[in-house]
Write an enzyme that holds these catalytic residues in place. Structure first.
Site, PDB file in Angstrom:
ATOM      1  N   SER A   7     -71.327  11.181  18.693  1.00 52.96           N
ATOM      2  CA  SER A   7     -70.237  10.263  19.054  1.00 52.96           C
ATOM      3  C   SER A   7     -69.057  10.528  18.137  1.00 52.96           C
ATOM      4  O   SER A   7     -69.142  10.346  16.920  1.00 52.96           O
ATOM      5  CB  SER A   7     -70.691   8.818  18.901  1.00 52.96           C
ATOM      6  OG  SER A   7     -69.552   7.995  18.848  1.00 52.96           O
ATOM      7  N   HIS A  32     -70.013  12.659  23.036  1.00 50.14           N
ATOM      8  CA  HIS A  32     -69.944  11.246  23.438  1.00 50.14           C
ATOM      9  C   HIS A  32     -68.611  10.648  22.976  1.00 50.14           C
ATOM     10  O   HIS A  32     -68.249  10.735  21.799  1.00 50.14           O
ATOM     11  CB  HIS A  32     -71.119  10.494  22.813  1.00 50.14           C
ATOM     12  CG  HIS A  32     -71.241   9.070  23.239  1.00 50.14           C
ATOM     13  ND1 HIS A  32     -71.857   8.690  24.409  1.00 50.14           N
ATOM     14  CD2 HIS A  32     -70.831   7.922  22.649  1.00 50.14           C
ATOM     15  CE1 HIS A  32     -71.822   7.377  24.519  1.00 50.14           C
ATOM     16  NE2 HIS A  32     -71.196   6.879  23.462  1.00 50.14           N
ATOM     17  N   ASP A  34     -66.236   7.251  22.888  1.00 51.61           N
ATOM     18  CA  ASP A  34     -66.278   5.792  22.965  1.00 51.61           C
ATOM     19  C   ASP A  34     -64.889   5.219  23.220  1.00 51.61           C
ATOM     20  O   ASP A  34     -64.030   5.231  22.343  1.00 51.61           O
ATOM     21  CB  ASP A  34     -66.828   5.218  21.654  1.00 51.61           C
ATOM     22  CG  ASP A  34     -68.314   5.459  21.539  1.00 51.61           C
ATOM     23  OD1 ASP A  34     -69.037   5.116  22.486  1.00 51.61           O
ATOM     24  OD2 ASP A  34     -68.752   6.002  20.502  1.00 51.61           O
ATOM     25  N   MET A  36     -62.681   2.003  23.844  1.00 49.25           N
ATOM     26  CA  MET A  36     -62.728   0.545  23.611  1.00 49.25           C
ATOM     27  C   MET A  36     -61.327  -0.040  23.766  1.00 49.25           C
ATOM     28  O   MET A  36     -60.353   0.555  23.302  1.00 49.25           O
ATOM     29  CB  MET A  36     -63.228   0.246  22.197  1.00 49.25           C
ATOM     30  CG  MET A  36     -64.563   0.889  21.856  1.00 49.25           C
ATOM     31  SD  MET A  36     -65.171   0.312  20.280  1.00 49.25           S
ATOM     32  CE  MET A  36     -66.519   1.476  19.992  1.00 49.25           C
ATOM     33  N   HIS A  65     -67.999   6.838  27.475  1.00 50.56           N
ATOM     34  CA  HIS A  65     -68.599   5.499  27.451  1.00 50.56           C
ATOM     35  C   HIS A  65     -67.473   4.470  27.453  1.00 50.56           C
ATOM     36  O   HIS A  65     -66.790   4.294  26.453  1.00 50.56           O
ATOM     37  CB  HIS A  65     -69.474   5.403  26.175  1.00 50.56           C
ATOM     38  CG  HIS A  65     -70.067   4.066  25.913  1.00 50.56           C
ATOM     39  ND1 HIS A  65     -70.670   3.749  24.711  1.00 50.56           N
ATOM     40  CD2 HIS A  65     -70.174   2.963  26.686  1.00 50.56           C
ATOM     41  CE1 HIS A  65     -71.101   2.503  24.753  1.00 50.56           C
ATOM     42  NE2 HIS A  65     -70.813   1.991  25.937  1.00 50.56           N
ATOM     43  N   MET A  67     -66.052   1.029  27.190  1.00 48.74           N
ATOM     44  CA  MET A  67     -66.271  -0.351  26.747  1.00 48.74           C
ATOM     45  C   MET A  67     -64.968  -1.097  26.997  1.00 48.74           C
ATOM     46  O   MET A  67     -64.241  -1.465  26.077  1.00 48.74           O
ATOM     47  CB  MET A  67     -66.659  -0.368  25.265  1.00 48.74           C
ATOM     48  CG  MET A  67     -68.102   0.071  25.040  1.00 48.74           C
ATOM     49  SD  MET A  67     -68.413   0.599  23.351  1.00 48.74           S
ATOM     50  CE  MET A  67     -67.907   2.303  23.470  1.00 48.74           C
ATOM     51  N   MET A 136     -77.655   0.205  24.911  1.00 49.62           N
ATOM     52  CA  MET A 136     -77.038  -0.030  23.607  1.00 49.62           C
ATOM     53  C   MET A 136     -78.134  -0.512  22.660  1.00 49.62           C
ATOM     54  O   MET A 136     -78.855  -1.464  22.973  1.00 49.62           O
ATOM     55  CB  MET A 136     -75.948  -1.100  23.694  1.00 49.62           C
ATOM     56  CG  MET A 136     -74.679  -0.686  24.425  1.00 49.62           C
ATOM     57  SD  MET A 136     -73.958   0.887  23.930  1.00 49.62           S
ATOM     58  CE  MET A 136     -73.616   0.600  22.193  1.00 49.62           C
ATOM     59  N   ASP A 174     -77.726   4.452  22.230  1.00 55.53           N
ATOM     60  CA  ASP A 174     -76.463   4.527  21.489  1.00 55.53           C
ATOM     61  C   ASP A 174     -76.401   3.382  20.481  1.00 55.53           C
ATOM     62  O   ASP A 174     -76.412   2.211  20.869  1.00 55.53           O
ATOM     63  CB  ASP A 174     -75.319   4.423  22.510  1.00 55.53           C
ATOM     64  CG  ASP A 174     -73.940   4.579  21.896  1.00 55.53           C
ATOM     65  OD1 ASP A 174     -73.841   4.874  20.690  1.00 55.53           O
ATOM     66  OD2 ASP A 174     -72.957   4.412  22.652  1.00 55.53           O
TER      67      ASP A 174
END
Ligand code: DX5
Ligand code: ZN
Length: 217
Positions: A7, A32, A34, A36, A65, A67, A136, A174
């Site tokens: 990540s 990966h 992330d 957000m 991913h 979020m 998660m 994760d």
């Protein structure tokens, strides 16, 4: 074959391209990413611009991913930016079937993410349509948190559903993943291991990836 997905949340963002090349050379299987938005989770991180910028740096699949609230609104943008897998949170999708199918229709793999305290019953109606199911193992929002072991029981149940139904989606974890917690997850049926701090905070990324790989094989 088990897969390791570093990540980039724990990477040095001033040298992001080199950081990605480093983990790719060190044996990563996915990158990966992330995303957000400061609404769905309390942190703000990466957007489609960064996905687009790192796309030419590696041939590895970009595992994005999301979020964020309203993920439907951004699917096309992330596909255009170069995502290979787009995962959305069950908690952020009131019309989950529509969202998962919109991701697939856009030509990439569709993943579903489930938080530690969300019932796995939410997965059941959509299970046959998934390419990936991400559990998660921390509450999403930050790197470097501690693994929540109660998720293991949920993973075991879904792993059983997967074999009973003869399905082939990947199960990913994760949050708080290191060689020790990865082994527990592998025993529960996990295929893909996301690790941020356990890889990027180590000076020797090859060794860091190798120790997770050896623990899960
Ligand atoms: C957490 C993110 C993770 C995070 C994992 O919300 O989804 O991908 O980077 O970091 P570590 O491996 O440090 O727990
Ligand atoms: Zn993540």
């Amino acid at each position: 074959m088990k897969k390791i997905a570093p990540s980039i949340l724990s990477a040095d963002f001033a040298r992001l391209g080199d950081e990605i090349k480093d983990v790719a050379l060190a044996g990563a299987d996915y990158i990966h990413i992330d995303v957000m938005d400061g609404h769905f989770v309390p942190n703000i991180t990466i957007g489609p611009l960064i996905v687009e910028a790192v796309r030419p740096v590696t041939t590895l699949p970009l595992d994005v991913h999301l979020m964020i609230e309203n993920p439907d609104q951004y699917i096309a943008t992330f596909v255009k930016a170069g995502a290979d897998i787009i995962s959305v949170h069950v908690e952020a999708c009131p019309h989950l079937h529509r969202t998962i199918h919109a991701i697939k229709a856009a030509g990439v793999k569709a993943g579903l993410v489930i938080n530690p305290a969300t019932s796995i019953e939410h997965v059941r109606p959509i299970i046959k349509d998934l390419d990936l199911l991400l559990f998660m193992t921390v509450n999403p929002g930050f790197g470097g948190q501690q693994f929540i072991p109660t998720v293991l029981e949920q993973i075991k149940i879904v792993n059983r559903w997967r074999s009973e139904l003869n399905l082939e989606f990947e199960i990913e974890v994760d949050g708080g993943i290191n060689a020790e917690t990865a082994k527990l997850c592998a025993d529960a049926g996990v295929d893909v291991f996301v690790a941020g701090s356990a890889i990027f905070n180590q000076p020797d990324r090859r060794q860091a990836i190798l120790s997770i790989r050896q623990a899960v094989q």
